[in-house]
Motif scaffolding. Structure first.
Motif, short mmCIF file in Angstrom:
data_model
loop_
_atom_site.label_atom_id
_atom_site.label_comp_id
_atom_site.label_asym_id
_atom_site.label_seq_id
_atom_site.Cartn_x
_atom_site.Cartn_y
_atom_site.Cartn_z
N UNK A 39 -5.85 -5.78 -4.63
CA UNK A 39 -4.45 -6.21 -4.62
C UNK A 39 -3.54 -5.02 -4.35
N UNK A 40 -2.50 -5.24 -3.59
CA UNK A 40 -1.52 -4.21 -3.24
C UNK A 40 -0.34 -4.30 -4.21
N UNK A 41 0.20 -3.15 -4.58
CA UNK A 41 1.36 -3.08 -5.48
C UNK A 41 2.00 -1.70 -5.36
N UNK A 42 3.11 -1.51 -6.04
CA UNK A 42 3.76 -0.19 -6.08
C UNK A 42 4.53 -0.07 -7.39
N UNK A 43 4.68 1.15 -7.84
CA UNK A 43 5.47 1.47 -9.03
C UNK A 43 6.76 2.16 -8.62
N UNK A 44 7.84 1.84 -9.29
CA UNK A 44 9.13 2.50 -9.13
C UNK A 44 9.49 3.17 -10.45
N UNK A 45 9.91 4.41 -10.39
CA UNK A 45 10.29 5.13 -11.60
C UNK A 45 11.67 5.75 -11.42
N UNK A 80 5.87 -6.91 -7.03
CA UNK A 80 4.94 -8.04 -7.03
C UNK A 80 3.62 -7.53 -6.45
N UNK A 81 2.55 -8.22 -6.77
CA UNK A 81 1.25 -7.85 -6.23
C UNK A 81 0.77 -8.95 -5.30
N UNK A 82 -0.02 -8.58 -4.32
CA UNK A 82 -0.61 -9.58 -3.43
C UNK A 82 -2.01 -9.15 -3.05
N UNK A 83 -2.87 -10.13 -2.88
CA UNK A 83 -4.26 -9.87 -2.56
C UNK A 83 -4.40 -9.47 -1.09
N UNK A 84 -5.19 -8.44 -0.85
CA UNK A 84 -5.46 -8.01 0.51
C UNK A 84 -6.58 -8.84 1.11
N UNK A 85 -6.54 -9.08 2.42
CA UNK A 85 -7.65 -9.80 3.05
C UNK A 85 -8.93 -8.96 3.02
N UNK A 115 6.89 -1.62 8.86
CA UNK A 115 6.99 -2.76 7.94
C UNK A 115 5.90 -2.77 6.88
N UNK A 116 4.88 -1.95 7.07
CA UNK A 116 3.79 -1.87 6.10
C UNK A 116 2.90 -3.10 6.13
N UNK A 117 1.88 -3.07 5.28
CA UNK A 117 0.93 -4.18 5.19
C UNK A 117 1.64 -5.45 4.77
N UNK A 118 2.58 -5.34 3.84
CA UNK A 118 3.32 -6.52 3.40
C UNK A 118 4.07 -7.16 4.57
N UNK A 119 4.57 -6.36 5.49
CA UNK A 119 5.29 -6.90 6.64
C UNK A 119 4.41 -7.71 7.57
N UNK A 120 3.23 -7.18 7.89
CA UNK A 120 2.34 -7.90 8.81
C UNK A 120 1.76 -9.15 8.15
N UNK A 121 1.47 -9.07 6.86
CA UNK A 121 0.87 -10.23 6.18
C UNK A 121 1.88 -11.34 5.91
N UNK A 122 3.17 -11.02 5.84
CA UNK A 122 4.20 -12.05 5.63
C UNK A 122 4.92 -12.40 6.92
N UNK A 123 4.40 -11.91 8.05
CA UNK A 123 5.01 -12.15 9.35
C UNK A 123 6.47 -11.71 9.37
N UNK A 124 6.75 -10.58 8.69
CA UNK A 124 8.08 -10.01 8.70
C UNK A 124 9.06 -10.62 7.70
#
Length: 166
Positions: A39-45, A80-85, A115-124
């Motif tokens: 799963x992809x995610x990121x932390x903000x501090x 948010x997290x999302x599963x990678x293919x 756009x990153x992986x999130x961009x390609x997987x959500x079609x922008x």
């Protein structure tokens, strides 16, 4: 970032921000081989003191009182997290970095700068900036609502006194 700024400028910054993308294994959903999924995610501090200048610029109009911080505090939130293919997961398992795996699977170049992986997987529909935005806002909640966060960074501050007149 906080210390580096001080060393370069002779004073501490009002706020320092950090972002770190990451991957997490999960057994919540198993892949086609009954193995954990990635799963992809990121932390903000956010790190700094709530002082009148910062609070006056950022605080909600609902915040009437706050106590300025004696010590810097942290704000921390996760996207948010999302599963990678599985096509990406297999490449990452073999040692490839996510951005390089994304480029290989989707035929892109330097996708992590776009756009990153999130961009390609959500079609922008969600690009990297939008993906980080909510988590960054949530990392700032104690600056946005200093009236309900103690100077320790959590919980309701029951002993709040009038701050800068806000």
């Amino acid at each position: 970032a906080y210390t580096a700024y001080k060393e370069s400028n002779g004073v501490y910054p009002h706020l320092s921000f950090g972002m770190e993308g990451g991957l997490e294994w999960s057994s919540a959903i198993l892949d086609e081989d009954d193995e954990e999924t990635l799963w992809c995610m990121a932390w903000m501090a956010v790190y700094g003191k709530r002082k009148p200048l910062v609070v006056d610029l950022m605080a909600s109009s609902q915040s009437k009182f706050y106590t300025a911080d004696k010590q810097p505090q942290y704000g921390l939130a996760k996207t948010a997290t999302f599963m990678l293919p599985s096509s990406l997961t297999k490449l990452i398992k073999s040692g490839m970095e996510l951005g390089d795996a994304d480029d290989k699977v989707f035929g892109r170049v330097k996708s992590k700068h776009g756009s990153g992986t999130v961009g390609i997987l959500t079609d922008g529909m969600i690009d990297r900036a939008a993906y980080y935005e909510h988590a960054l806002t949530l990392a700032l909640v104690s600056w946005i609502r200093p009236d309900v966060y103690s100077s320790k960074g959590s919980g309701f501050a029951s002993s709040l006194l009038c701050g800068s007149g806000r």
